[in-house]
Design a protein around this motif. Structure first.
Motif, PDB file in Angstrom:
ATOM      1  N   PHE A 125       1.091  -0.455  -0.015  1.00 49.27           N
ATOM      2  CA  PHE A 125      -0.266  -0.140   0.205  1.00 49.27           C
ATOM      3  C   PHE A 125       0.796   1.430  -0.064  1.00 49.27           C
ATOM      4  O   PHE A 125       0.755   2.097  -0.704  1.00 49.27           O
ATOM      5  N   VAL A 126       1.816   1.160   1.163  1.00 51.48           N
ATOM      6  CA  VAL A 126       2.545   2.014   0.984  1.00 51.48           C
ATOM      7  C   VAL A 126       3.628   3.000  -0.110  1.00 51.48           C
ATOM      8  O   VAL A 126       4.142   4.166  -0.450  1.00 51.48           O
ATOM      9  N   THR A 127       4.404   1.642  -0.911  1.00 52.88           N
ATOM     10  CA  THR A 127       5.006   1.548  -2.053  1.00 52.88           C
ATOM     11  C   THR A 127       4.261   1.951  -3.477  1.00 52.88           C
ATOM     12  O   THR A 127       4.857   2.332  -4.675  1.00 52.88           O
ATOM     13  N   ASN A 128       3.078   2.166  -3.384  1.00 51.18           N
ATOM     14  CA  ASN A 128       2.026   2.219  -4.681  1.00 51.18           C
ATOM     15  C   ASN A 128       2.088   3.625  -5.179  1.00 51.18           C
ATOM     16  O   ASN A 128       1.382   4.601  -3.971  1.00 51.18           O
ATOM     17  N   PHE A 129       2.669   4.109  -6.352  1.00 52.79           N
ATOM     18  CA  PHE A 129       2.729   4.954  -6.494  1.00 52.79           C
ATOM     19  C   PHE A 129       1.062   5.822  -6.514  1.00 52.79           C
ATOM     20  O   PHE A 129       0.865   7.430  -5.729  1.00 52.79           O
ATOM     21  N   TRP A 130      -0.240   5.208  -7.389  1.00 54.38           N
ATOM     22  CA  TRP A 130      -1.170   5.845  -7.345  1.00 54.38           C
ATOM     23  C   TRP A 130      -1.951   6.066  -5.464  1.00 54.38           C
ATOM     24  O   TRP A 130      -2.431   7.328  -5.439  1.00 54.38           O
ATOM     25  N   HIS A 131      -1.477   5.684  -4.727  1.00 57.08           N
ATOM     26  CA  HIS A 131      -1.709   6.033  -2.608  1.00 57.08           C
ATOM     27  C   HIS A 131      -1.493   7.244  -2.767  1.00 57.08           C
ATOM     28  O   HIS A 131      -1.734   7.817  -2.110  1.00 57.08           O
ATOM     29  N   TRP A 132       0.157   8.185  -3.356  1.00 57.06           N
ATOM     30  CA  TRP A 132       1.006   8.787  -2.443  1.00 57.06           C
ATOM     31  C   TRP A 132       0.801   9.751  -3.358  1.00 57.06           C
ATOM     32  O   TRP A 132       0.116  10.729  -2.970  1.00 57.06           O
ATOM     33  N   LEU A 135      -2.917  10.577  -1.776  1.00 56.36           N
ATOM     34  CA  LEU A 135      -2.671  11.346  -0.488  1.00 56.36           C
ATOM     35  C   LEU A 135      -2.783  12.226  -1.194  1.00 56.36           C
ATOM     36  O   LEU A 135      -2.452  13.856   0.502  1.00 56.36           O
ATOM     37  N   VAL A 136      -1.678  13.322  -1.903  1.00 57.54           N
ATOM     38  CA  VAL A 136      -1.177  14.902  -1.646  1.00 57.54           C
ATOM     39  C   VAL A 136      -1.818  15.253  -2.564  1.00 57.54           C
ATOM     40  O   VAL A 136      -2.656  16.669  -1.986  1.00 57.54           O
ATOM     41  N   ASN A 137      -3.478  14.504  -3.272  1.00 57.70           N
ATOM     42  CA  ASN A 137      -4.708  14.999  -3.036  1.00 57.70           C
ATOM     43  C   ASN A 137      -5.708  15.431  -2.415  1.00 57.70           C
ATOM     44  O   ASN A 137      -5.994  16.623  -2.431  1.00 57.70           O
ATOM     45  N   LEU A 138      -5.314  14.338  -1.443  1.00 54.73           N
ATOM     46  CA  LEU A 138      -6.299  14.516  -0.206  1.00 54.73           C
ATOM     47  C   LEU A 138      -5.762  15.633   0.755  1.00 54.73           C
ATOM     48  O   LEU A 138      -6.399  16.645   1.265  1.00 54.73           O
ATOM     49  N   VAL A 139      -4.422  16.072   0.653  1.00 55.38           N
ATOM     50  CA  VAL A 139      -3.921  17.121   1.592  1.00 55.38           C
ATOM     51  C   VAL A 139      -4.340  18.154   1.543  1.00 55.38           C
ATOM     52  O   VAL A 139      -4.396  19.419   1.682  1.00 55.38           O
ATOM     53  N   CYS A 140      -4.046  18.505   0.056  1.00 58.58           N
ATOM     54  CA  CYS A 140      -4.490  19.795  -1.214  1.00 58.58           C
ATOM     55  C   CYS A 140      -6.211  20.091  -1.065  1.00 58.58           C
ATOM     56  O   CYS A 140      -5.852  21.356  -0.775  1.00 58.58           O
ATOM     57  N   PHE A 141      -7.032  19.345  -1.134  1.00 60.20           N
ATOM     58  CA  PHE A 141      -7.871  19.667  -0.729  1.00 60.20           C
ATOM     59  C   PHE A 141      -7.929  20.250   0.099  1.00 60.20           C
ATOM     60  O   PHE A 141      -8.606  20.529   0.727  1.00 60.20           O
ATOM     61  N   MET A 142      -7.504  18.955   2.013  1.00 57.89           N
ATOM     62  CA  MET A 142      -7.748  19.916   3.122  1.00 57.89           C
ATOM     63  C   MET A 142      -7.076  21.153   3.273  1.00 57.89           C
ATOM     64  O   MET A 142      -7.566  21.844   4.360  1.00 57.89           O
ATOM     65  N   GLY A 143      -6.540  21.128   2.765  1.00 61.44           N
ATOM     66  CA  GLY A 143      -6.037  22.580   2.746  1.00 61.44           C
ATOM     67  C   GLY A 143      -6.739  23.936   2.048  1.00 61.44           C
ATOM     68  O   GLY A 143      -6.978  25.072   2.874  1.00 61.44           O
ATOM     69  N   THR A 144      -7.044  23.425   1.294  1.00 61.57           N
ATOM     70  CA  THR A 144      -8.457  24.010   0.644  1.00 61.57           C
ATOM     71  C   THR A 144      -9.242  24.718   1.442  1.00 61.57           C
ATOM     72  O   THR A 144      -9.692  25.637   1.893  1.00 61.57           O
ATOM     73  N   ASN A 190      -3.733  20.671  -7.232  1.00 60.51           N
ATOM     74  CA  ASN A 190      -5.004  19.556  -8.018  1.00 60.51           C
ATOM     75  C   ASN A 190      -5.217  19.678  -8.597  1.00 60.51           C
ATOM     76  O   ASN A 190      -5.269  18.097  -9.008  1.00 60.51           O
ATOM     77  N   THR A 191      -5.351  20.117  -9.384  1.00 58.81           N
ATOM     78  CA  THR A 191      -5.714  20.470 -11.368  1.00 58.81           C
ATOM     79  C   THR A 191      -4.565  19.382 -11.911  1.00 58.81           C
ATOM     80  O   THR A 191      -5.286  18.604 -12.914  1.00 58.81           O
ATOM     81  N   VAL A 192      -3.719  19.558 -11.174  1.00 60.31           N
ATOM     82  CA  VAL A 192      -2.758  18.776 -12.361  1.00 60.31           C
ATOM     83  C   VAL A 192      -2.105  17.842 -12.122  1.00 60.31           C
ATOM     84  O   VAL A 192      -2.176  16.555 -12.592  1.00 60.31           O
ATOM     85  N   ILE A 193      -2.538  16.952 -10.803  1.00 59.48           N
ATOM     86  CA  ILE A 193      -2.574  15.850 -10.240  1.00 59.48           C
ATOM     87  C   ILE A 193      -3.999  15.479 -10.503  1.00 59.48           C
ATOM     88  O   ILE A 193      -3.314  13.673 -10.186  1.00 59.48           O
ATOM     89  N   SER A 194      -4.435  15.863 -10.576  1.00 61.73           N
ATOM     90  CA  SER A 194      -5.720  14.812 -10.831  1.00 61.73           C
ATOM     91  C   SER A 194      -6.113  14.220 -11.988  1.00 61.73           C
ATOM     92  O   SER A 194      -5.509  14.796 -12.686  1.00 61.73           O
TER      93      SER A 194
END
Length: 194
Positions: A125-132, A135-144, A190-194
Protein backbone atom coordinates in the motif's frame (compact mmCIF):
# COMPACT_ATOMS: atom_id res chain seq x y z
CA UNK A 1 12.60 59.07 -0.62
CA UNK A 2 9.27 60.63 -1.41
CA UNK A 3 5.80 59.17 -0.94
CA UNK A 4 2.73 60.44 -2.74
CA UNK A 5 -0.56 58.91 -1.61
CA UNK A 6 -3.87 58.90 -3.43
CA UNK A 7 -6.44 58.07 -0.73
CA UNK A 8 -9.37 55.91 -1.81
CA UNK A 9 -12.03 58.58 -1.41
CA UNK A 10 -10.36 61.42 -3.35
CA UNK A 11 -12.56 63.28 -5.80
CA UNK A 12 -11.63 63.02 -9.49
CA UNK A 13 -10.42 66.64 -9.59
CA UNK A 14 -8.03 66.01 -6.69
CA UNK A 15 -6.66 62.86 -8.35
CA UNK A 16 -6.09 64.74 -11.60
CA UNK A 17 -4.33 67.59 -9.79
CA UNK A 18 -1.96 65.17 -7.99
CA UNK A 19 -1.33 63.23 -11.21
CA UNK A 20 -0.50 66.49 -13.04
CA UNK A 21 1.97 67.37 -10.29
CA UNK A 22 3.63 63.96 -10.68
CA UNK A 23 3.81 64.37 -14.47
CA UNK A 24 5.37 67.82 -14.17
CA UNK A 25 7.93 66.59 -11.66
CA UNK A 26 8.80 63.62 -13.90
CA UNK A 27 9.32 65.96 -16.86
CA UNK A 28 11.38 68.52 -14.95
CA UNK A 29 13.24 66.18 -12.54
CA UNK A 30 12.56 68.49 -9.63
CA UNK A 31 10.43 66.98 -6.88
CA UNK A 32 10.28 63.18 -7.12
CA UNK A 33 12.65 62.07 -9.82
CA UNK A 34 15.95 63.55 -8.75
CA UNK A 35 19.33 62.38 -10.04
CA UNK A 36 19.63 59.75 -7.29
CA UNK A 37 16.35 58.00 -8.13
CA UNK A 38 16.88 54.25 -8.40
CA UNK A 39 13.32 52.95 -8.17
CA UNK A 40 9.73 54.10 -8.41
CA UNK A 41 6.95 52.04 -6.84
CA UNK A 42 3.33 52.68 -7.76
CA UNK A 43 0.73 50.76 -5.78
CA UNK A 44 -3.04 51.16 -5.89
CA UNK A 45 -6.21 49.21 -5.18
CA UNK A 46 -9.68 49.11 -6.65
CA UNK A 47 -12.85 47.51 -5.30
CA UNK A 48 -15.74 46.08 -7.32
CA UNK A 49 -18.63 45.89 -4.84
CA UNK A 50 -20.97 43.98 -7.17
CA UNK A 51 -18.68 40.93 -6.95
CA UNK A 52 -17.00 41.76 -3.59
CA UNK A 53 -13.63 41.75 -5.32
CA UNK A 54 -10.47 43.74 -4.70
CA UNK A 55 -7.77 44.35 -7.28
CA UNK A 56 -4.30 45.24 -6.06
CA UNK A 57 -1.79 46.66 -8.53
CA UNK A 58 1.91 47.09 -7.89
CA UNK A 59 4.24 48.53 -10.51
CA UNK A 60 7.94 48.68 -9.68
CA UNK A 61 10.28 50.50 -12.02
CA UNK A 62 13.96 50.17 -11.19
CA UNK A 63 17.05 51.78 -12.67
CA UNK A 64 19.76 49.15 -13.19
CA UNK A 65 23.49 49.78 -12.92
CA UNK A 66 23.73 49.88 -16.71
CA UNK A 67 21.16 52.66 -16.93
CA UNK A 68 18.19 50.62 -18.14
CA UNK A 69 14.76 51.04 -16.55
CA UNK A 70 13.29 47.60 -15.69
CA UNK A 71 9.55 47.27 -15.04
CA UNK A 72 7.82 44.69 -12.85
CA UNK A 73 4.02 44.56 -12.71
CA UNK A 74 2.03 42.50 -10.23
CA UNK A 75 -1.77 42.26 -10.16
CA UNK A 76 -3.45 40.56 -7.22
CA UNK A 77 -7.18 39.84 -7.45
CA UNK A 78 -9.08 38.48 -4.47
CA UNK A 79 -12.67 38.21 -3.37
CA UNK A 80 -14.28 39.03 -0.08
CA UNK A 81 -16.79 36.39 0.99
CA UNK A 82 -20.27 37.48 2.02
CA UNK A 83 -23.59 35.71 2.24
CA UNK A 84 -25.39 38.71 0.73
CA UNK A 85 -25.72 37.56 -2.87
CA UNK A 86 -27.38 34.52 -4.43
CA UNK A 87 -24.10 33.59 -6.13
CA UNK A 88 -22.22 33.49 -2.81
CA UNK A 89 -25.03 31.54 -1.18
CA UNK A 90 -25.02 28.97 -3.99
CA UNK A 91 -21.23 28.68 -4.02
CA UNK A 92 -21.19 28.18 -0.23
CA UNK A 93 -23.78 25.39 -0.50
CA UNK A 94 -21.76 23.84 -3.36
CA UNK A 95 -18.61 24.08 -1.21
CA UNK A 96 -20.31 22.18 1.63
CA UNK A 97 -21.70 19.48 -0.68
CA UNK A 98 -18.36 19.03 -2.41
CA UNK A 99 -16.55 18.63 0.90
CA UNK A 100 -19.01 15.96 2.00
CA UNK A 101 -17.65 13.97 -0.96
CA UNK A 102 -14.05 14.86 -0.01
CA UNK A 103 -14.58 13.68 3.58
CA UNK A 104 -16.02 10.44 2.20
CA UNK A 105 -12.90 10.15 0.02
CA UNK A 106 -10.67 10.67 3.12
CA UNK A 107 -12.64 8.02 5.00
CA UNK A 108 -12.26 5.56 2.07
CA UNK A 109 -8.51 6.23 1.85
CA UNK A 110 -8.05 5.54 5.57
CA UNK A 111 -10.32 2.49 5.32
CA UNK A 112 -8.25 1.13 2.40
CA UNK A 113 -5.09 1.61 4.46
CA UNK A 114 -6.61 -0.21 7.46
CA UNK A 115 -7.74 -3.09 5.20
CA UNK A 116 -4.21 -3.34 3.75
CA UNK A 117 -2.72 -3.23 7.25
CA UNK A 118 -5.02 -6.02 8.52
CA UNK A 119 -4.18 -8.12 5.44
CA UNK A 120 -0.47 -7.57 6.16
CA UNK A 121 -0.08 -5.67 2.87
CA UNK A 122 1.03 -2.34 4.32
CA UNK A 123 4.30 -2.31 2.35
CA UNK A 124 2.44 -2.74 -0.94
CA UNK A 125 0.00 0.00 0.00
CA UNK A 126 2.73 2.47 1.01
CA UNK A 127 4.93 1.81 -2.04
CA UNK A 128 2.06 2.19 -4.53
CA UNK A 129 2.54 5.39 -6.56
CA UNK A 130 -1.23 5.95 -6.93
CA UNK A 131 -1.76 5.90 -3.17
CA UNK A 132 0.90 8.62 -2.77
CA UNK A 133 -0.81 10.65 -5.49
CA UNK A 134 -4.13 10.21 -3.67
CA UNK A 135 -2.51 11.30 -0.41
CA UNK A 136 -1.10 14.48 -1.97
CA UNK A 137 -4.52 15.12 -3.53
CA UNK A 138 -6.23 14.72 -0.15
CA UNK A 139 -3.70 16.98 1.59
CA UNK A 140 -4.37 19.67 -1.03
CA UNK A 141 -8.12 19.25 -0.63
CA UNK A 142 -7.83 19.58 3.14
CA UNK A 143 -5.53 22.59 2.77
CA UNK A 144 -8.14 24.20 0.51
CA UNK A 145 -10.84 23.38 3.04
CA UNK A 146 -8.96 24.99 5.94
CA UNK A 147 -7.96 28.03 3.86
CA UNK A 148 -11.56 28.43 2.66
CA UNK A 149 -12.98 28.34 6.18
CA UNK A 150 -10.36 30.84 7.38
CA UNK A 151 -11.11 33.06 4.33
CA UNK A 152 -14.84 32.98 5.12
CA UNK A 153 -14.17 33.82 8.79
CA UNK A 154 -11.80 36.70 8.01
CA UNK A 155 -14.02 38.03 5.22
CA UNK A 156 -17.10 38.06 7.42
CA UNK A 157 -15.14 40.06 10.02
CA UNK A 158 -14.12 42.66 7.42
CA UNK A 159 -17.16 42.80 5.15
CA UNK A 160 -19.34 45.72 6.17
CA UNK A 161 -20.27 49.14 4.88
CA UNK A 162 -17.52 50.80 6.96
CA UNK A 163 -14.97 49.09 4.70
CA UNK A 164 -16.29 51.08 1.74
CA UNK A 165 -16.36 54.37 3.61
CA UNK A 166 -12.69 54.29 4.55
CA UNK A 167 -10.19 56.67 2.97
CA UNK A 168 -7.29 54.23 3.02
CA UNK A 169 -6.54 50.61 2.23
CA UNK A 170 -7.21 48.30 5.17
CA UNK A 171 -4.02 46.29 5.81
CA UNK A 172 -6.08 43.45 7.28
CA UNK A 173 -7.26 42.70 3.73
CA UNK A 174 -3.76 41.38 2.98
CA UNK A 175 -4.47 38.27 5.08
CA UNK A 176 -7.76 37.74 3.24
CA UNK A 177 -5.90 38.05 -0.06
CA UNK A 178 -3.33 35.51 1.16
CA UNK A 179 -6.04 33.02 2.16
CA UNK A 180 -7.85 33.49 -1.16
CA UNK A 181 -4.65 32.97 -3.16
CA UNK A 182 -3.74 29.95 -1.00
CA UNK A 183 -7.00 28.27 -2.00
CA UNK A 184 -6.22 28.92 -5.66
CA UNK A 185 -2.75 27.41 -5.35
CA UNK A 186 -4.00 24.29 -3.57
CA UNK A 187 -6.65 23.86 -6.26
CA UNK A 188 -4.06 24.41 -9.00
CA UNK A 189 -1.91 21.59 -7.59
CA UNK A 190 -5.02 19.37 -7.43
CA UNK A 191 -5.83 20.17 -11.04
CA UNK A 192 -2.35 19.15 -12.16
CA UNK A 193 -2.24 15.86 -10.25
CA UNK A 194 -5.86 14.81 -10.81
Amino acid sequence: GHVVEFPVMLRNEEVRAKADTLRRSANHSDMLFQDGTKAVILEFFTFAPYVDQFHGYRVITELTTGGKWVHFVQVNVFRIWSFDTAFNQASTVWFMLFYLFVFYYVFRFIDDFVIAWKADQTAEFVTNFWHWLDLVNLVCFMGTFVANLAWIRESSRQHDTAMLATTSYNDELDFIAFLYQLQLWFNAVNTVIS
